[in-house]
Design an enzyme around this catalytic site. Structure first.
Site, mmCIF file in Angstrom:
data_model
loop_
_atom_site.group_PDB
_atom_site.id
_atom_site.type_symbol
_atom_site.label_atom_id
_atom_site.label_comp_id
_atom_site.label_asym_id
_atom_site.label_seq_id
_atom_site.Cartn_x
_atom_site.Cartn_y
_atom_site.Cartn_z
ATOM 1 C CG LEU A 84 -1.554 -0.586 1.421
ATOM 2 C CD1 LEU A 84 -2.176 -0.688 2.538
ATOM 3 C CD2 LEU A 84 -2.625 -0.626 0.439
ATOM 4 C CE LYS A 119 -0.131 -1.002 6.752
ATOM 5 N NZ LYS A 119 1.009 -1.582 7.537
ATOM 6 C CB CYS A 434 31.529 7.194 -8.512
ATOM 7 S SG CYS A 434 31.047 7.457 -6.105
HETATM 8 S S1 IVH Z 1 -5.332 -4.645 2.579
HETATM 9 C C1 IVH Z 1 -4.448 -5.034 -1.448
HETATM 10 N N1 IVH Z 1 -6.002 -4.970 4.483
HETATM 11 O O1 IVH Z 1 -0.183 -4.021 5.272
HETATM 12 C C2 IVH Z 1 -3.998 -3.993 -0.908
HETATM 13 N N2 IVH Z 1 -3.729 -4.724 4.191
HETATM 14 O O2 IVH Z 1 1.223 -2.131 2.906
HETATM 15 C C3 IVH Z 1 -3.098 -4.704 0.658
HETATM 16 N N3 IVH Z 1 -2.600 -4.650 5.918
HETATM 17 O O3 IVH Z 1 1.031 -6.481 3.336
HETATM 18 C C4 IVH Z 1 -3.442 -5.488 1.500
HETATM 19 N N4 IVH Z 1 -3.807 -4.814 8.201
HETATM 20 O O4 IVH Z 1 0.680 -7.006 5.898
HETATM 21 C C5 IVH Z 1 -4.859 -4.331 4.105
HETATM 22 N N5 IVH Z 1 -7.236 -4.393 6.920
HETATM 23 C C6 IVH Z 1 -5.771 -4.665 6.247
HETATM 24 C C7 IVH Z 1 -4.500 -4.691 6.759
HETATM 25 C C8 IVH Z 1 -3.207 -5.055 5.498
HETATM 26 C C9 IVH Z 1 -2.803 -4.577 7.952
HETATM 27 C C10 IVH Z 1 -1.073 -5.119 6.013
HETATM 28 C C11 IVH Z 1 -0.423 -6.530 4.836
HETATM 29 C C12 IVH Z 1 -0.031 -5.565 3.871
HETATM 30 C C13 IVH Z 1 0.818 -4.350 4.117
HETATM 31 C C14 IVH Z 1 0.379 -2.891 2.995
#
Ligand code: IVH
Length: 676
Positions: A84, A119, A434
């Site tokens: 994300l 998250k 470099c």
């Molecule tokens: S959706 C399609 N939902 O955040 C988007 N990710 O940076 C990705 N994560 O690798 C997954 N809570 O480890 C989603 N409610 C949530 C989440 C979540 C934590 C983490 C996950 C992912 C990372 C993305």
């Protein structure tokens, strides 16, 4: 005992532990039983507690408590696991919503509905269910390929193993986060730096019995591949998940409007310390699955979701020195060495100062007392200098006019678009002349999105460089393995693993190959576009010989900046040698022609004028999804010029002259068999 003797004793213990680890993890031949092993670890930890000057990167107190196994089978995700992009402020959220509305061709003030999900800071996993049975579980890996950690995931109670609900899809990858609750982490504190590392280490144990010792939890939040699912939006999907027996986050909400997202954010941030698991922000997802589908992805992240990170933790410290790091493209990045301080549980001793202009703007001097901020996994940075505390004799910091690595002149480039000098000062040498730039280029070459050579991390690049074993990327493929076997920290098995990983990666996709070269302004997306257009590595290598670099301007997305950079790249003799040598060693796959079967296969399009009900970007991705190609100049190759409102006359005239079909949006829909 004097300090040296203590250090010696400590180092011997560490060496012993390294040996035990190697026998256990790499050779699968443990030398001692679990109890003895724990005792040895305990001795090291108690020495460290007693004498704070003791430190080793191989200490069990550092990062991983158990060394993870490297022997898991790699398996492709049927649908990639994306990451994300981040937002830090209300302004970032406003922009996020605006971009979505623009893409969808809607008014930018239009309010959208989101699923807002805290998250969790854990490790993501993808669980494959067939006919209601949990049959395989993968780690995220590089997003495209994960590791088969099925047996370890099987030990997690939160994961249902059999689901008999009637509406549970025949085949589905349920995705979510594996994590450790804070109260459970209390008992593991001595062994791991934080709860996330503990979860990661324990998920990657060779023996599932070791995984089971740690109370892992699982919360579900999305899916990858699915066949037939009637659900229309994310909030309903989350509800279904809990009906199917998965745990979901109790703080998930459905919210419309940025103001309400902000309110929820502030409330949750206050509650953050009361919740029994670590959250580092909130994920916002456009609720409607139809809209998610229309929005699609950019590179590695979806357009329809963003992570709103919680505000950083701050601390006060002193600048001890300013180091200048030289990056892959010659950018000089000043880094402040600060008196170590603990910010939110992490010891910070470096903070980025971004670039020369930032130092001037904030008038940062060595010896200053400063406010340091650390936000999530972003590198800590300096917010401001406490001028009241400035000592009298501190001198203004003068940025080096020569590259600290190779001594070449440093320059600030003029940006013809912004009509300003770049904020970044750069080393003026041409890449491989470099040393520091070369080391960074090689690190980029082996990095995750490029060659992704397992076990060939940044440390190894630096070490092999120091030992003069590598000077250019191609040297990686002709390493002297016999010599490595004799080196400290290496053994029969680890060298065999390294050799295997390197040999495996000789087979590489054309787009990754171009990206790996680390040409300035050619990131992954541009590399992909170039690979798609040129199709074969020969065409790439002959670009400059045949004077065809300018032709790439036709690619929608490639502009003058990229062309100038490519020209510069091909003018450099070392670059040409790198290319030629690599071409001999590697098996670079031609760009695959999959998706050629769409209804617009072989057809080339161009736009002029504004479309209705849809943005240019959406129309472009729609055409590409159906195997069509977009270019940005009228030429004989063009099949259709699509005109919207107020088209550019010149383009229409040029198309007419070349007898190119001119169509409007509704005719495009007809070609797509889609009604508007
Ligand atoms: S959706 C399609 N939902 O955040 C988007 N990710 O940076 C990705 N994560 O690798 C997954 N809570 O480890 C989603 N409610 C949530 C989440 C979540 C934590 C983490 C996950 C992912 C990372 C993305």
């Amino acid at each position: 005992m004097d300090k040296n003797k203590i250090k010696k004793k400590y180092n011997e213990k560490i060496q012993n532990l390294v040996k035990l680890n190697k026998h256990y993890y790499d050779l699968s031949k443990p030398l001692v039983n679990d109890h003895e092993y724990d005792q040895i670890k305990e001795e090291i930890l108690s020495l460290e507690k007693k004498y704070i000057f003791l430190e080793s990167e191989n200490s069990p107190s550092k990062i991983v408590g158990f060394k993870p196994s490297r022997t898991f089978k790699k398996i492709s995700h049927r649908v990639p696991m994306l990451s994300l992009s981040n937002a830090f402020s209300e302004e970032d959220l406003i922009n996020f919503e605006k971009k979505i509305n623009n893409f969808l061709g809607q008014k930018s003030s239009n309010q959208l509905e989101y699923s807002a999900e805290p998250k969790i800071d854990g490790i993501s996993a993808s669980l494959i269910f067939k006919k209601g049975k949990f049959i395989m579980g993968l780690s995220r890996g590089d997003g495209k390929e994960g590791e088969d950690i099925t047996n370890n995931l099987m030990t997690i109670d939160d994961i249902p193993k059999n689901i008999s609900a009637e509406n549970f899809p025949d085949e589905i990858d349920i995705r979510g986060e594996v994590f450790i609750q804070n109260n459970d982490f209390e008992n593991l504190k001595d062994k791991f730096a934080n709860a996330r590392n503990a979860a990661s280490g324990s998920l990657r144990q060779k023996n599932p019995q070791d995984t089971k010792k740690i109370p892992l939890k699982f919360i579900a939040y999305t899916f990858g591949y699915v066949n037939k699912m009637e659900i229309k939006n994310q909030s309903n999907y989350l509800q279904q998940l809990s009906k199917w027996g998965f745990k979901t986050n109790p703080f998930n909400k459905t919210i419309s409007g940025i103001k309400n997202l902000m309110k929820n954010y502030q409330e949750l941030e206050k509650k953050r310390n009361e919740i029994d698991f670590d959250i580092d922000g909130i994920v916002y997802k456009i609720n409607s699955f139809d809209l998610q589908k229309r929005l699609g992805n950019v590179a590695n992240s979806p357009r329809w979701a963003i992570a709103h990170k919680f505000s950083a933790n701050k601390g006060i410290s002193e600048i001890l020195n300013i180091d200048i790091q030289v990056g892959r493209t010659g950018a000089l990045t000043p880094v402040a060495k600060i008196k170590p301080i603990n910010i939110g549980g992490v010891v910070v001793s470096n903070a980025t100062l971004h670039n020369e202009d930032e130092i001037i703007r904030k008038d940062i001097r060595i010896g200053d007392i400063v406010v340091v901020e650390r936000a999530g996994d972003v590198i800590p940075h300096i917010i401001e200098v406490d001028l009241k505390k400035r000592k009298k004799n501190l001198k203004k910091y003068i940025f080096p006019i020569k590259c600290p690595s190779c001594g070449a002149k440093t320059i600030k480039e003029y940006n013809s678009i912004t009509k300003k000098n770049d904020a970044v000062r750069r080393c003026s040498s041409e890449g491989y002349e470099c040393d520091k730039m070369t080391i960074e280029k090689i690190k980029h070459f082996v990095s995750k999105e490029a060659f992704n050579i397992d076990g060939f991390g940044k440390k190894i690049v630096e070490n092999f460089w120091k030992l003069k074993m590598i000077r250019l990327p191609q040297d990686i493929f002709v390493l002297n393995y016999e010599e490595i076997k004799t080196m400290d920290g290496w053994g029969q098995q680890s060298v065999a693993n390294l050799k295997y990983s390197i040999e495996e990666k000789k087979n590489i996709s054309f787009e990754k190959f171009i990206y790996a070269l680390g040409i300035r302004h050619i990131g992954f997306e541009n590399a992909r576009l170039i690979a798609k257009t040129l199709k074969t590595p020969e065409n790439f290598i002959n670009l400059s010989k045949e004077n065809k670099i300018d032709d790439l301007l036709n690619i929608d997305g490639i502009g003058e900046t990229q062309i100038t950079s490519l020209k510069k790249f091909f003018l450099n003799r070392t670059n040409l040698k790198v290319l030629q040598d690599l071409q001999k060693i590697l098996k670079i796959q031609k760009t695959s022609q999959n998706k050629k079967d769409g209804v617009l296969s072989d057809k080339i399009f161009m736009f002029t004028g504004k479309l209705t009900g849809m943005s240019r970007a959406e129309a472009k991705s729609l055409i590409e999804k159906n195997s069509g190609t977009i270019i940005s100049n009228v030429s004989k190759k063009l099949d259709y010029l699509i005109i919207g409102e107020k088209p550019t006359k010149r383009k229409v005239e040029a198309a007419k002259e070349l007898k190119i079909k001119i169509i409007d949006q509704s005719e495009l829909y007809k070609l797509l068999n889609k009604s508007s």
